[in-house]
Design a protein around this motif. Structure first.
Motif, PDB file in Angstrom:
ATOM      1  N   ASP A 142      -4.718  20.352  -4.451  1.00  0.00           N
ATOM      2  CA  ASP A 142      -5.924  20.016  -5.223  1.00  0.00           C
ATOM      3  C   ASP A 142      -7.154  20.643  -4.546  1.00  0.00           C
ATOM      4  OD1 ASP A 142      -8.134  18.794  -6.396  1.00  0.00           O
ATOM      5  OD2 ASP A 142      -7.104  16.861  -6.621  1.00  0.00           O
ATOM      6  N   SER A 143      -7.833  21.524  -5.267  1.00  0.00           N
ATOM      7  CA  SER A 143      -8.989  22.217  -4.679  1.00  0.00           C
ATOM      8  C   SER A 143     -10.093  21.250  -4.252  1.00  0.00           C
ATOM      9  CB  SER A 143      -9.559  23.241  -5.671  1.00  0.00           C
ATOM     10  OG  SER A 143      -8.676  24.335  -5.763  1.00  0.00           O
ATOM     11  N   GLU A 144     -10.216  20.120  -4.939  1.00  0.00           N
ATOM     12  CA  GLU A 144     -11.235  19.136  -4.545  1.00  0.00           C
ATOM     13  C   GLU A 144     -10.884  18.505  -3.195  1.00  0.00           C
ATOM     14  OE1 GLU A 144     -11.231  16.771  -8.106  1.00  0.00           O
ATOM     15  OE2 GLU A 144     -12.786  18.015  -9.044  1.00  0.00           O
ATOM     16  N   VAL A 145      -9.617  18.229  -3.001  1.00  0.00           N
ATOM     17  CA  VAL A 145      -9.132  17.715  -1.706  1.00  0.00           C
ATOM     18  C   VAL A 145      -9.294  18.801  -0.647  1.00  0.00           C
ATOM     19  CG1 VAL A 145      -7.085  16.912  -0.439  1.00  0.00           C
ATOM     20  CG2 VAL A 145      -7.505  16.104  -2.776  1.00  0.00           C
ATOM     21  N   ALA A 146      -8.953  20.041  -1.035  1.00  0.00           N
ATOM     22  CA  ALA A 146      -9.058  21.166  -0.091  1.00  0.00           C
ATOM     23  C   ALA A 146     -10.495  21.305   0.426  1.00  0.00           C
ATOM     24  CB  ALA A 146      -8.603  22.454  -0.765  1.00  0.00           C
ATOM     25  N   ARG A 147     -11.476  21.159  -0.445  1.00  0.00           N
ATOM     26  CA  ARG A 147     -12.883  21.302  -0.003  1.00  0.00           C
ATOM     27  C   ARG A 147     -13.270  20.225   1.003  1.00  0.00           C
ATOM     28  NH1 ARG A 147     -13.567  24.044  -4.876  1.00  0.00           N
ATOM     29  NH2 ARG A 147     -13.611  22.206  -6.201  1.00  0.00           N
ATOM     30  N   LEU A 148     -12.663  19.053   0.868  1.00  0.00           N
ATOM     31  CA  LEU A 148     -12.945  17.969   1.819  1.00  0.00           C
ATOM     32  C   LEU A 148     -12.184  18.150   3.123  1.00  0.00           C
ATOM     33  CD1 LEU A 148     -12.758  14.884  -0.591  1.00  0.00           C
ATOM     34  CD2 LEU A 148     -14.831  15.904   0.386  1.00  0.00           C
ATOM     35  N   GLU A 149     -10.907  18.576   2.994  1.00  0.00           N
ATOM     36  CA  GLU A 149     -10.033  18.548   4.179  1.00  0.00           C
ATOM     37  C   GLU A 149      -9.877  19.893   4.884  1.00  0.00           C
ATOM     38  OE1 GLU A 149      -6.363  16.697   2.989  1.00  0.00           O
ATOM     39  OE2 GLU A 149      -7.333  14.759   2.654  1.00  0.00           O
ATOM     40  N   VAL A 150      -9.855  20.983   4.106  1.00  0.00           N
ATOM     41  CA  VAL A 150      -9.671  22.321   4.702  1.00  0.00           C
ATOM     42  C   VAL A 150     -10.641  23.299   4.030  1.00  0.00           C
ATOM     43  CG1 VAL A 150      -7.946  24.006   5.499  1.00  0.00           C
ATOM     44  CG2 VAL A 150      -7.198  21.716   4.819  1.00  0.00           C
ATOM     45  N   PRO A 151     -11.932  23.165   4.339  1.00  0.00           N
ATOM     46  CA  PRO A 151     -12.960  23.930   3.618  1.00  0.00           C
ATOM     47  C   PRO A 151     -12.841  25.454   3.751  1.00  0.00           C
ATOM     48  CG  PRO A 151     -13.936  22.609   5.386  1.00  0.00           C
ATOM     49  CD  PRO A 151     -12.517  22.184   5.264  1.00  0.00           C
ATOM     50  N   ASP A 152     -12.115  25.921   4.761  1.00  0.00           N
ATOM     51  CA  ASP A 152     -11.923  27.370   4.908  1.00  0.00           C
ATOM     52  C   ASP A 152     -10.756  27.908   4.078  1.00  0.00           C
ATOM     53  OD1 ASP A 152     -13.964  27.547   6.674  1.00  0.00           O
ATOM     54  OD2 ASP A 152     -12.698  27.523   8.476  1.00  0.00           O
ATOM     55  N   SER A 153     -10.017  27.020   3.428  1.00  0.00           N
ATOM     56  CA  SER A 153      -8.821  27.466   2.709  1.00  0.00           C
ATOM     57  C   SER A 153      -9.183  28.182   1.414  1.00  0.00           C
ATOM     58  CB  SER A 153      -7.916  26.267   2.412  1.00  0.00           C
ATOM     59  OG  SER A 153      -8.567  25.348   1.553  1.00  0.00           O
ATOM     60  N   LEU A 154      -8.234  28.946   0.915  1.00  0.00           N
ATOM     61  CA  LEU A 154      -8.457  29.718  -0.318  1.00  0.00           C
ATOM     62  C   LEU A 154      -8.715  28.795  -1.511  1.00  0.00           C
ATOM     63  CD1 LEU A 154      -6.592  32.896  -1.398  1.00  0.00           C
ATOM     64  CD2 LEU A 154      -6.910  31.056  -3.045  1.00  0.00           C
ATOM     65  N   ARG A 155      -7.948  27.726  -1.607  1.00  0.00           N
ATOM     66  CA  ARG A 155      -8.138  26.812  -2.745  1.00  0.00           C
ATOM     67  C   ARG A 155      -9.479  26.091  -2.665  1.00  0.00           C
ATOM     68  NH1 ARG A 155      -1.838  24.836  -3.129  1.00  0.00           N
ATOM     69  NH2 ARG A 155      -1.256  26.197  -4.874  1.00  0.00           N
ATOM     70  N   ALA A 156      -9.975  25.826  -1.464  1.00  0.00           N
ATOM     71  CA  ALA A 156     -11.303  25.223  -1.310  1.00  0.00           C
ATOM     72  C   ALA A 156     -12.379  26.190  -1.791  1.00  0.00           C
ATOM     73  CB  ALA A 156     -11.538  24.838   0.148  1.00  0.00           C
ATOM     74  N   LYS A 157     -12.221  27.456  -1.425  1.00  0.00           N
ATOM     75  CA  LYS A 157     -13.254  28.457  -1.728  1.00  0.00           C
ATOM     76  C   LYS A 157     -13.233  28.906  -3.190  1.00  0.00           C
ATOM     77  CE  LYS A 157     -13.324  30.643   2.879  1.00  0.00           C
ATOM     78  NZ  LYS A 157     -14.735  30.655   3.275  1.00  0.00           N
ATOM     79  N   PHE A 158     -12.050  29.047  -3.776  1.00  0.00           N
ATOM     80  CA  PHE A 158     -11.951  29.726  -5.074  1.00  0.00           C
ATOM     81  C   PHE A 158     -11.424  28.849  -6.210  1.00  0.00           C
ATOM     82  CE2 PHE A 158     -11.464  33.080  -1.801  1.00  0.00           C
ATOM     83  CZ  PHE A 158     -12.569  33.852  -2.120  1.00  0.00           C
ATOM     84  N   GLY A 159     -10.921  27.653  -5.922  1.00  0.00           N
ATOM     85  CA  GLY A 159     -10.326  26.820  -6.960  1.00  0.00           C
ATOM     86  C   GLY A 159     -11.277  25.765  -7.481  1.00  0.00           C
ATOM     87  N   THR A 160     -10.801  25.018  -8.500  1.00  0.00           N
ATOM     88  CA  THR A 160     -11.632  24.011  -9.161  1.00  0.00           C
ATOM     89  C   THR A 160     -11.079  22.602  -8.939  1.00  0.00           C
ATOM     90  OG1 THR A 160     -12.200  25.642 -10.838  1.00  0.00           O
ATOM     91  CG2 THR A 160     -12.631  23.329 -11.391  1.00  0.00           C
ATOM     92  N   ASN A 161      -9.805  22.404  -9.279  1.00  0.00           N
ATOM     93  CA  ASN A 161      -9.226  21.059  -9.213  1.00  0.00           C
ATOM     94  C   ASN A 161      -7.720  21.135  -8.953  1.00  0.00           C
ATOM     95  OD1 ASN A 161      -8.089  21.729 -11.747  1.00  0.00           O
ATOM     96  ND2 ASN A 161      -9.831  20.874 -12.845  1.00  0.00           N
ATOM     97  N   ASN A 162      -6.996  20.101  -9.391  1.00  0.00           N
ATOM     98  CA  ASN A 162      -5.566  19.976  -9.127  1.00  0.00           C
ATOM     99  C   ASN A 162      -4.742  21.001  -9.918  1.00  0.00           C
ATOM    100  OD1 ASN A 162      -3.553  18.684  -7.744  1.00  0.00           O
ATOM    101  ND2 ASN A 162      -3.304  17.027  -9.234  1.00  0.00           N
ATOM    102  N   GLN A 163      -5.248  21.400 -11.069  1.00  0.00           N
ATOM    103  CA  GLN A 163      -4.526  22.377 -11.894  1.00  0.00           C
ATOM    104  C   GLN A 163      -5.089  23.776 -11.693  1.00  0.00           C
ATOM    105  OE1 GLN A 163      -2.834  21.790 -16.008  1.00  0.00           O
ATOM    106  NE2 GLN A 163      -4.807  22.724 -16.520  1.00  0.00           N
ATOM    107  N   LYS A 164      -6.407  23.887 -11.810  1.00  0.00           N
ATOM    108  CA  LYS A 164      -7.062  25.183 -11.610  1.00  0.00           C
ATOM    109  C   LYS A 164      -7.324  25.360 -10.120  1.00  0.00           C
ATOM    110  CE  LYS A 164      -9.014  25.264 -16.195  1.00  0.00           C
ATOM    111  NZ  LYS A 164     -10.182  25.149 -17.058  1.00  0.00           N
TER     112      LYS A 164
END
Ligand code: DGI
Length: 154
Positions: free
Chosen positions: A94-116
């Protein structure tokens, strides 16, 4: 740790295809070599086959529809322990979780949510082989025509 040179399969999902330039740079700067790459649009049948391991999950239908909703960019990545390292670079599903937990990750930087969530990565050597073969079939498989890839529809 066995630091072997390994292939894995990566896919930029429809939500992030518009950012593929930045994503390619991010992947290369992270130490992966992109050895094959192509943009394709899957139809529903192809998307069902690609994600068949999730058949029966509550989100399967949404996932298949989403992946068939626009072009994806398929890549073969090569690097040391690339299967595990690419999954690590992706971050949480989930990109929203990624932004909280692993902000340097690709999904944090480029994704939107659990599906996108911007991109896909194979989770095992078995999946990597299957998924690479799906998008980059060897000559034998091309002859069999079991998996037909189409170009973007009008
Ligand atoms: O290996 P991952 O891509 O991190 O995650 P996964 O194998 O558990 O699920 C495959 C994809 O399915 C994932 O990238 C996004 C989607 N997905 C997973 N869980 C959900 C989901 N989509 C929706 N709509 N809802 C979910 O709970």
């Amino acid at each position: 740790v066995n630091k072997r040179r390994q292939r894995t399969f990566a896919m930029v999902k429809p939500d992030a295809v518009s950012k593929v330039g930045e994503i390619v740079t991010f992947i290369q700067d992270s130490g992966f070599e992109i050895t094959q790459m192509k943009m394709v649009k899957l139809d529903q049948e192809q998307a069902k086959i690609f994600y068949e391991e999730h058949l029966g999950r509550s989100f399967y239908r949404d996932l298949v529809e989403y992946i068939a909703s626009g072009p994806v960019v398929a890549m073969e990545l090569v690097g040391n322990d690339s299967i595990a390292n690419w999954r690590k670079l992706l971050g949480p599903t989930d990109s929203e979780v990624a932004r909280l937990e692993v902000p340097d990750s690709l999904r944090a930087k480029f994704g939107t949510n659990n599906q996108k969530n911007a991109a896909h990565g194979s989770d095992s050597t078995f999946s990597a082989l299957r998924e690479l073969e799906f998008f980059f079939p060897s000559e034998d498989n091309k002859k069999q025509q079991n998996i037909r890839l189409v170009t973007p529809k009008e």
